[in-house]
Design a protein around this motif. Structure first.
Motif, PDB file in Angstrom:
ATOM      1  N   LYS A  19     -44.179 -15.726  36.561  1.00 43.17           N
ATOM      2  CA  LYS A  19     -43.644 -15.391  35.065  1.00 43.17           C
ATOM      3  C   LYS A  19     -42.307 -16.118  34.810  1.00 43.17           C
ATOM      4  N   ASN A  20     -41.452 -16.336  35.673  1.00 48.45           N
ATOM      5  CA  ASN A  20     -40.240 -16.927  35.245  1.00 48.45           C
ATOM      6  C   ASN A  20     -40.227 -18.575  35.496  1.00 48.45           C
ATOM      7  N   ASP A  21     -41.358 -18.947  36.026  1.00 51.14           N
ATOM      8  CA  ASP A  21     -41.405 -20.259  36.247  1.00 51.14           C
ATOM      9  C   ASP A  21     -41.586 -21.047  34.911  1.00 51.14           C
ATOM     10  N   ASN A  22     -40.680 -21.841  34.600  1.00 53.10           N
ATOM     11  CA  ASN A  22     -40.439 -22.786  33.469  1.00 53.10           C
ATOM     12  C   ASN A  22     -40.618 -24.157  33.848  1.00 53.10           C
ATOM     13  N   GLU A  23     -41.195 -24.395  35.160  1.00 51.98           N
ATOM     14  CA  GLU A  23     -41.149 -25.974  35.401  1.00 51.98           C
ATOM     15  C   GLU A  23     -42.475 -26.483  35.581  1.00 51.98           C
ATOM     16  N   THR A  24     -43.275 -25.294  36.287  1.00 55.40           N
ATOM     17  CA  THR A  24     -44.614 -25.872  36.848  1.00 55.40           C
ATOM     18  C   THR A  24     -45.662 -26.163  35.507  1.00 55.40           C
ATOM     19  N   GLU A  25     -46.306 -27.251  35.548  1.00 55.62           N
ATOM     20  CA  GLU A  25     -47.362 -27.283  34.225  1.00 55.62           C
ATOM     21  C   GLU A  25     -48.670 -27.391  35.081  1.00 55.62           C
ATOM     22  N   ILE A  26     -49.665 -26.676  34.536  1.00 58.60           N
ATOM     23  CA  ILE A  26     -50.807 -26.845  35.019  1.00 58.60           C
ATOM     24  C   ILE A  26     -51.777 -27.005  33.681  1.00 58.60           C
ATOM     25  N   ASN A  27     -52.851 -27.509  34.068  1.00 55.79           N
ATOM     26  CA  ASN A  27     -53.976 -28.125  32.630  1.00 55.79           C
ATOM     27  C   ASN A  27     -55.257 -27.154  33.006  1.00 55.79           C
ATOM     28  N   ILE A  28     -55.430 -26.333  32.120  1.00 60.34           N
ATOM     29  CA  ILE A  28     -56.722 -25.550  32.101  1.00 60.34           C
ATOM     30  C   ILE A  28     -57.912 -25.922  30.909  1.00 60.34           C
ATOM     31  N   VAL A  29     -58.378 -26.791  31.320  1.00 62.81           N
ATOM     32  CA  VAL A  29     -59.439 -27.344  30.303  1.00 62.81           C
ATOM     33  C   VAL A  29     -60.745 -27.347  30.907  1.00 62.81           C
ATOM     34  N   ASN A  30     -61.856 -27.764  30.052  1.00 56.72           N
ATOM     35  CA  ASN A  30     -63.222 -27.601  30.410  1.00 56.72           C
ATOM     36  C   ASN A  30     -63.530 -26.174  30.625  1.00 56.72           C
ATOM     37  N   VAL A  31     -63.626 -25.431  29.432  1.00 56.11           N
ATOM     38  CA  VAL A  31     -63.970 -24.104  29.428  1.00 56.11           C
ATOM     39  C   VAL A  31     -65.617 -23.866  29.184  1.00 56.11           C
ATOM     40  N   TYR A  32     -66.144 -23.328  29.975  1.00 57.14           N
ATOM     41  CA  TYR A  32     -67.747 -23.227  29.818  1.00 57.14           C
ATOM     42  C   TYR A  32     -68.018 -21.635  29.808  1.00 57.14           C
ATOM     43  N   THR A  33     -68.960 -21.384  28.566  1.00 57.90           N
ATOM     44  CA  THR A  33     -69.647 -19.993  28.750  1.00 57.90           C
ATOM     45  C   THR A  33     -71.039 -20.216  28.626  1.00 57.90           C
ATOM     46  N   ASN A  34     -71.502 -19.694  29.956  1.00 63.49           N
ATOM     47  CA  ASN A  34     -73.086 -19.993  30.044  1.00 63.49           C
ATOM     48  C   ASN A  34     -73.618 -21.484  30.167  1.00 63.49           C
ATOM     49  N   GLY A  35     -72.671 -22.389  30.519  1.00 59.72           N
ATOM     50  CA  GLY A  35     -73.040 -23.582  30.788  1.00 59.72           C
ATOM     51  C   GLY A  35     -72.703 -24.463  29.567  1.00 59.72           C
ATOM     52  N   ALA A  36     -72.323 -24.009  28.441  1.00 63.09           N
ATOM     53  CA  ALA A  36     -72.005 -24.701  27.342  1.00 63.09           C
ATOM     54  C   ALA A  36     -70.561 -24.740  26.953  1.00 63.09           C
ATOM     55  N   PRO A  37     -69.967 -25.894  26.424  1.00 61.96           N
ATOM     56  CA  PRO A  37     -68.627 -25.538  26.312  1.00 61.96           C
ATOM     57  C   PRO A  37     -68.109 -24.715  25.234  1.00 61.96           C
ATOM     58  N   ALA A  38     -67.187 -23.974  25.619  1.00 63.72           N
ATOM     59  CA  ALA A  38     -66.839 -22.852  24.724  1.00 63.72           C
ATOM     60  C   ALA A  38     -65.957 -23.284  23.701  1.00 63.72           C
ATOM     61  N   ASN A  39     -66.052 -22.452  22.485  1.00 63.39           N
ATOM     62  CA  ASN A  39     -64.989 -22.897  21.539  1.00 63.39           C
ATOM     63  C   ASN A  39     -63.848 -23.183  21.615  1.00 63.39           C
ATOM     64  N   GLY A  40     -63.358 -24.486  21.354  1.00 63.14           N
ATOM     65  CA  GLY A  40     -61.906 -24.991  21.486  1.00 63.14           C
ATOM     66  C   GLY A  40     -62.140 -25.598  22.900  1.00 63.14           C
ATOM     67  N   SER A  41     -62.853 -25.341  24.126  1.00 65.91           N
ATOM     68  CA  SER A  41     -62.908 -26.109  25.086  1.00 65.91           C
ATOM     69  C   SER A  41     -61.824 -26.091  26.006  1.00 65.91           C
ATOM     70  N   THR A  42     -60.394 -25.764  25.524  1.00 68.47           N
ATOM     71  CA  THR A  42     -59.573 -25.830  26.435  1.00 68.47           C
ATOM     72  C   THR A  42     -58.809 -24.211  26.385  1.00 68.47           C
ATOM     73  N   LEU A  43     -58.503 -23.877  27.283  1.00 64.39           N
ATOM     74  CA  LEU A  43     -58.060 -22.350  27.488  1.00 64.39           C
ATOM     75  C   LEU A  43     -56.397 -22.467  27.239  1.00 64.39           C
ATOM     76  N   LEU A  44     -55.938 -23.375  28.072  1.00 62.50           N
ATOM     77  CA  LEU A  44     -54.500 -23.172  28.243  1.00 62.50           C
ATOM     78  C   LEU A  44     -53.799 -24.637  28.005  1.00 62.50           C
TER      79      LEU A  44
END
Length: 941
Positions: free
Chosen positions: A312-337
């Motif tokens: 929670k107090n980590d303000n350095e690390t960056e991660i990319n959460i992309v390609n979000v799928y619901t039941n095999g189809a791209p979810a609305n927005g397609s990017t979670l974070l």
């Protein structure tokens, strides 16, 4: 309840959703279940190339520490690829404690190559453990790194080794908290070697070596990725991996092992890695990439970041959460974070949510993109459905596949009736919603539901859990992906907790325990159910959530009264009964005591048992004035009827007639046929040509069948696949809500045929036809045990009958051709054109003499005689004068003796038998006793 849910969850999750590794030509270790899931791919790939294998006892021992000798062998094999060096370097091994050991040559090679060193000049310590850093050093040297140039010797060797190993991702995939200075386990070593296989081999640039490392170091410029990590050094326009001059060759090490690696994505867009050895399709390993986080409930971005190791107090690390799928189809927005990170001591991302109760969400590490760790999120919903039509795989007569089979669903329970699924499946697009609009609509309604192409193990009426993919990218795989039968469990609904389901799941109280409801809970969240407490059938998803609730099951069971009688203890009029249930088990007990049975007579004037609420009164009225000796007499309106039977705490029966019961006979003229493996009951009116066409009603794998046999015993079957072939002349049945036979009771001259039976053919009457699938079938009148029936035969058999006109007994085999149930002629009497019948039934005999226990028979063409005795259950029939019809008027042996005047002299008997042609057809059992006796031209009794 809890154990039931756990077992179901384990079976379904593992079988349908988790994406287990598939391996061809690899070892299955006895302790495979002890290998950490994160290391499964590494162990299997190294086994595939026969580099790191198990022990002679069949175990891999994943958590055992790897020894110095084992490590030396692994590195030697890695360095020499396919070359066998098991004995080549034995002579140059300087270590006394290695002489004669299995690893002597491998240690010798490692020493000669400068990869390993001894504890001193003569001691290697082969059974001592290896630390993670020591093994990483060996792996780096295998990739081509120079120990001296890279500083792998001297006081700082461990620091230099670990820094380079991290930069080359050789420690990727190791468990959180892994310590390089600790002793290495076998499965950790396998992961490091897998990472080494993926890494590029290196070579050293000549110009860099000539210039000298000291001067190069002063002129190198560090090359960094987007996250600020050093990935190499620039010098004279070239990218060096180290300041010592190591340059990538562009060839990963796995190329040297004849390995090919590809990445694919399944129907739910989950990533898989496939390794193929030496271009041999039979030597492959395919495994789903490691799941870094998994959820079956709704979660928020803060939960996810924490599970991915970002504090929670980590303000350095960056991660990319992309390609979000619901039941095999791209979810609305397609990017979670995106590339967001916590940024403060408090997460602050609780409003970004994903998933739902009963939805499996898996998060995968996709490696680094522009130096930033990237993750993929895949969610899979579970739906409850009911199977409708099942079409089995069929083949043509030439055994070519005609149809692969299919499953149609009667209903897929997509909607909850309270509007939540509308919001869940097709809600507004915003940063907090990741379901795909319209998905639920595909599964709603009954008119156009999707089908499934694998009917294996499925039957109409089954309830199933299914998953569905909407993946359409590239080659379309949209459709149902898995179908698993789920058994409902009866329980009492005793309460609800109704929440706003998109915030918190509702809960259902079953037998006193509150259980979370799945997002696709059929009948869930309905306030109208709140006061309808009682028994329901509940269905659970793979994670223990309630996903379905159907109407209460009937707690009464079905049964039949085999015998009923009245007793009058202490003046009470008491009805007693023997009752068989659907499992053919007998129970005996009191039904009811009456103050005055006569008071109920007015209600029974109509004689309609089904109209009387309490059948016990009806039975009592029938028996009231009978003596005990008469109380088991057959009454058409009392016995052989399906009844609702329940038993109270004192063991007393309650009998009720049911309007659901339907008859399979009319005035005793119907015949009913069951054939093993055929999913239907066939019935036909045999004595009226107008109704001769076969009718049928469907059965399922759950149909309960009770049969009252002719000897008075009962037998039961469950499902059409388990029954015996038989013919009956009376029956009753109950249909379920899908018009399938739920309960079937058969009685009245039941003949177990197993599909094959004997029938008497007299006049060869063929006066009806049936056309199906461009084939014509012909109705032949026959007699089975004195009962007239119509059998449908082929044109081929019909032509033989027409040519021979031989009357007598034929053997038929029930079969099914193109959807028409027919009787194939297997054999017949001599001269009929068919193979001669091989049963014990004789073609023609002459009666010479007879008593009540035996009969003397004279052969037609000889004067020899033979004596046969009657079996206790022998039946007698006669055939009319023109041999066209079998009559059954309950003929007895005494009737035959009287009609033929066997009490007279031998001359008178011979004259009588000649006058009446005195011939007989006789069937014998294995003891040579007569079990059926057919007399030709018997006088009228």
């Amino acid at each position: 309840m809890k154990n039931f849910k756990k077992v179901l969850a384990l079976v379904l999750v593992l079988a349908s959703l988790m994406g287990l590794a598939t391996v061809a030509g690899a070892t299955e270790y006895k302790d495979a279940d002890k290998i950490s899931a994160d290391y499964t791919e590494a162990v299997k790939v190294l086994d595939l190339i026969e580099t790191m294998q198990g022990y002679p006892n069949g175990e891999f021992k994943p958590t055992a520490n790897i020894t110095r000798e084992e490590a030396a062998k692994l590195i030697a094999i890695f360095d020499n690829k396919d070359a066998d060096i098991s004995t080549y370097y034995t002579s140059i091994n300087p270590f006394a404690d290695e002489k004669g050991r299995w690893g002597e040559s491998y240690v010798g090679y490692g020493y000669r190559a400068g990869i390993i060193a001894g504890m001193n000049a003569t001691t290697f310590a082969p059974t001592a453990n290896v630390t993670g850093t020591q093994f990483l050093k060996m792996a780096l040297v295998t990739l081509g790194y120079d120990q001296e140039a890279e500083g792998f010797v001297g006081s700082a060797w461990a620091v230099n080794v670990l820094a380079l190993a991290k930069r080359l991702d050789l420690v990727d995939g190791l468990a959180d908290g892994w310590k390089p200075e600790k002793d290495l386990t076998r499965e950790e070593a396998a992961q490091i070697l897998l990472n080494t296989l993926k890494a590029d081999t290196v070579e050293y640039a000549q110009e860099a070596k000539a210039f000298g490392q000291k001067h190069i170091k002063d002129n190198f410029t560090a090359e960094k990725d987007g996250a600020g990590n050093v990935i190499g050094y620039r010098f004279n326009g070239k990218l060096y991996l180290t300041v010592a001059g190591a340059v990538k060759t562009g060839k990963p090490l796995y190329n040297d092992f004849k390995l090919k690696v590809t990445t694919s994505f399944d129907a739910f867009e989950r990533p898989y890695t496939k390794w193929t050895y030496d271009n041999d399709k039979d030597k492959t390993v395919e495994v789903m990439k490691s799941v870094k986080a998994s959820y079956t409930t709704k979660f928020n971005a803060c939960d996810l970041l924490a599970d991915l190791g970002v504090k929670k107090n980590d303000n350095e690390t960056e991660i990319n959460i992309v390609n979000v799928y619901t039941n095999g189809a791209p979810a609305n927005g397609s990017t979670l974070l995106g590339k967001k990170h916590h940024g403060t001591s408090k997460c602050g991302l609780e409003n970004i949510t994903h998933g739902a109760q009963g939805t499996l969400t898996q998060v995968f590490d996709m490696g680094k993109v522009d130096g930033i760790k990237t993750y993929r999120v895949c969610s899979i919903d579970t739906w409850l459905a009911k199977v409708g039509t099942v079409t089995k795989k069929t083949t043509a007569r030439d055994e070519h596949l005609r149809s692969t089979g299919s499953v149609k669903f009667e209903e897929i329970y997509s909607w909850d009736g309270e509007g939540f699924l509308e919001r869940y499946c097709a809600g507004p697009v915003d940063e907090n919603r990741f379901a795909n609009a319209g998905q639920c609509a595909t599964l709603s309604g009954r008119d156009n539901l999707p089908t499934y192409d694998d009917p294996t193990g499925l039957a109409k009426g089954d309830y199933v859990l299914l998953t569905y993919s909407w993946k359409t990218k590239g080659q379309s795989v949209e459709g149902i992906q898995s179908v698993d039968v789920v058994e409902g469990k009866d329980g009492r609904l005793t309460g609800h907790i109704n929440q706003l389901v998109d915030n918190d799941p509702t809960e259902t109280r079953v037998d006193g325990e509150y259980i979370k409801d799945a997002v696709h809970f059929h009948e869930g969240y309905s306030l109208s159910k709140s006061n309808e407490f009682g028994t329901y059938k509940f269905f659970y998803d793979a994670y223990g959530n309630v996903i379905g609730m159907l109407e209460a099951t009937d707690t009464d069971s079905w049964g039949v009264v085999d015998k009923a009688w009245m007793t009058f203890p202490e003046g009470d009029e008491t009805l007693n009964a023997k009752i068989y249930n659907l499992d053919a088990k007998l129970s005996t007990g009191t039904v009811k005591k009456f103050n005055n049975v006569d008071a109920y007579l007015d209600a029974t004037d109509a004689g309609d048992a089904a109209s009387i609420n309490d059948f016990a009164y009806y039975v009592a009225v029938q028996l009231k004035n009978l003596t005990n000796g008469e109380s088991s007499k057959d009454f058409n309106n009392m016995y052989d009827k399906l009844l609702r039977v329940s038993t109270d705490s004192e063991g007393k029966f309650t009998l009720k007639a049911s309007s659901k019961v339907r008859d399979l006979f009319a005035n005793g003229q119907y015949s009913v046929r069951l054939t093993q493996g055929k999913p239907y009951v066939e019935y036909q009116l045999t004595q009226n040509a107008e109704y001769a066409q076969m009718q049928n009603i469907r059965m399922t794998a759950d149909t309960k069948i009770l049969v009252h046999k002719m000897d008075g015993t009962y037998v039961s079957f469950t499902g059409y696949k388990n029954l015996e072939s038989l013919i009956a002349h009376g029956g009753q049945y109950v249909l379920d809500d899908d018009d399938n036979v739920e309960v079937l009771y058969l009685f009245n001259d039941v003949y177990m045929t197993d599909g094959s039976f004997l029938a008497y053919v007299g006049s060869h009457d063929i006066d009806r036809t049936e056309e199906k699938n461009d084939e014509v079938y012909y109705g032949l009148k026959v007699y089975v045990d004195g009962k007239e029936q119509i059998l449908y035969i082929s044109k081929e058999d019909k032509d033989i009958f027409g040519a021979s006109r031989v009357k007598g007994f034929y053997e038929f085999q029930v079969t099914d051709v193109d959807g028409v149930t027919t009787a194939k002629v297997e054999s017949g009497p001599r001269g009929s054109g068919f193979k001669e019948v091989e049963k014990n039934l004789y073609w023609s005999k002459t009666i010479h003499n007879m008593t009540s226990t035996w009969v003397e028979i004279r052969e037609d063409d000889t004067s020899s005689k033979k004596l046969y005795t009657f079996a206790d259950d022998c039946k007698f029939f006669y055939i009319n004068s023109d041999q066209t019809k079998v009559e059954d008027d309950k003929v007895t042996v005494d009737d035959v003796i009287t009609a033929y005047e066997f009490s007279k002299t031998a001359d008178a008997i011979a004259k009588k038998t000649d006058e009446h042609q005195g011939k007989a057809y006789i069937d014998f059992n294995s003891k040579d006793e007569i079990v059926a006796f057919y007399i030709i031209l018997m006088p009228t009794f």
